[in-house]
Design a protein around this motif. Structure first.
Motif, mmCIF file in Angstrom:
data_model
loop_
_atom_site.group_PDB
_atom_site.id
_atom_site.type_symbol
_atom_site.label_atom_id
_atom_site.label_comp_id
_atom_site.label_asym_id
_atom_site.label_seq_id
_atom_site.Cartn_x
_atom_site.Cartn_y
_atom_site.Cartn_z
ATOM 1 N N MET A 1 6.346 59.269 4.783
ATOM 2 C CA MET A 1 6.589 58.184 3.852
ATOM 3 C C MET A 1 7.659 58.646 2.851
ATOM 4 O O MET A 1 7.778 59.827 2.574
ATOM 5 N N PHE A 2 8.421 57.687 2.316
ATOM 6 C CA PHE A 2 9.502 57.994 1.383
ATOM 7 C C PHE A 2 9.281 57.246 0.068
ATOM 8 O O PHE A 2 8.708 56.151 0.035
ATOM 9 N N CYS A 3 9.777 57.832 -1.022
ATOM 10 C CA CYS A 3 9.689 57.216 -2.347
ATOM 11 C C CYS A 3 10.602 55.993 -2.386
ATOM 12 O O CYS A 3 11.756 56.054 -1.944
ATOM 13 N N SER A 4 10.082 54.884 -2.920
ATOM 14 C CA SER A 4 10.882 53.653 -2.988
ATOM 15 C C SER A 4 11.936 53.716 -4.092
ATOM 16 O O SER A 4 12.891 52.950 -4.073
ATOM 17 N N LYS A 5 11.794 54.635 -5.042
ATOM 18 C CA LYS A 5 12.765 54.756 -6.146
ATOM 19 C C LYS A 5 13.923 55.693 -5.798
ATOM 20 O O LYS A 5 15.080 55.330 -5.932
ATOM 21 N N CYS A 6 13.577 56.911 -5.354
ATOM 22 C CA CYS A 6 14.643 57.905 -5.153
ATOM 23 C C CYS A 6 14.870 58.262 -3.687
ATOM 24 O O CYS A 6 15.869 58.893 -3.351
ATOM 25 N N GLY A 7 13.952 57.898 -2.792
ATOM 26 C CA GLY A 7 14.137 58.156 -1.372
ATOM 27 C C GLY A 7 13.653 59.509 -0.898
ATOM 28 O O GLY A 7 13.844 59.873 0.257
ATOM 29 N N THR A 8 13.026 60.283 -1.761
ATOM 30 C CA THR A 8 12.528 61.603 -1.395
ATOM 31 C C THR A 8 11.338 61.457 -0.456
ATOM 32 O O THR A 8 10.494 60.590 -0.638
ATOM 33 N N LYS A 9 11.280 62.359 0.554
ATOM 34 C CA LYS A 9 10.148 62.336 1.481
ATOM 35 C C LYS A 9 8.922 62.877 0.758
ATOM 36 O O LYS A 9 8.964 63.927 0.112
ATOM 37 N N ILE A 10 7.821 62.128 0.869
ATOM 38 C CA ILE A 10 6.564 62.532 0.230
ATOM 39 C C ILE A 10 5.437 62.440 1.244
ATOM 40 O O ILE A 10 5.562 61.780 2.285
ATOM 41 N N GLU A 11 4.338 63.099 0.941
ATOM 42 C CA GLU A 11 3.194 63.080 1.841
ATOM 43 C C GLU A 11 2.507 61.715 1.803
ATOM 44 O O GLU A 11 2.560 61.004 0.797
ATOM 45 N N ASP A 12 1.853 61.378 2.911
ATOM 46 C CA ASP A 12 1.230 60.064 3.037
ATOM 47 C C ASP A 12 0.111 59.830 2.027
ATOM 48 O O ASP A 12 -0.126 58.707 1.609
ATOM 49 N N ASN A 13 -0.590 60.869 1.616
ATOM 50 C CA ASN A 13 -1.722 60.691 0.695
ATOM 51 C C ASN A 13 -1.335 60.889 -0.774
ATOM 52 O O ASN A 13 -2.197 60.919 -1.644
ATOM 53 N N SER A 14 -0.046 61.003 -1.083
ATOM 54 C CA SER A 14 0.410 61.210 -2.466
ATOM 55 C C SER A 14 0.367 59.900 -3.244
ATOM 56 O O SER A 14 0.623 58.829 -2.705
ATOM 57 N N ASN A 15 0.028 60.041 -4.543
ATOM 58 C CA ASN A 15 0.027 58.884 -5.434
ATOM 59 C C ASN A 15 1.306 58.784 -6.249
ATOM 60 O O ASN A 15 1.645 57.707 -6.734
#
Length: 122
Positions: A1-15
């Motif tokens: 999953m990617f951050c909608s603001k900056c586009g950084t790849k993040i883990e699926d369970n991150s808040n």
């Protein structure tokens, strides 16, 4: 999953995004928010259209009745059809009054012509 603001790849369970710190919105949540926003925008468009339609045919009704009155006494061949035309224009917004004006414009033209003939004969 990617951050909608900056586009950084993040883990699926991150808040939250580890790069910019913004709250992570799952795909289901973002789809629900988009659907709600679109629904609200559609409701606003329908409400604004309803407000525009109210009262925008009133000037045609007033002009139609003025033209009808004039057609009884002066120039029925001009003001009778003018009243009918105002009825056609008013009918788009106010159906009943527009129809009445169409008929009364024709009646005003005929009655005005008859009155003109009677005044000349007598």
């Amino acid at each position: 999953m990617f951050c909608s603001k900056c586009g950084t790849k993040i883990e699926d369970n991150s808040n939250f995004c580890i790069s910019c710190g913004s709250k992570v919105v799952s795909n289901i949540d973002s789809q629900n928010e988009i659907a709600i926003t679109v629904h609200q925008m559609n409701n606003r468009n329908v409400e604004s259209q309803g407000q525009e339609e109210k009262g925008s045919g009133g000037i045609f009704v007033v002009l139609g009745w003025i033209f009808f009155s004039i057609s009884l006494l002066f120039f029925p061949i001009i003001f009778g059809p003018a009243a009918s035309i105002m009825g056609v224009l008013a009918r788009k917004k106010e159906k009943t009054q527009g129809t009445v004006l169409i008929v009364m414009g024709i009646v005003g033209m005929i009655v005005g012509m008859i009155l003109g003939i009677l005044v000349n004969v007598l």
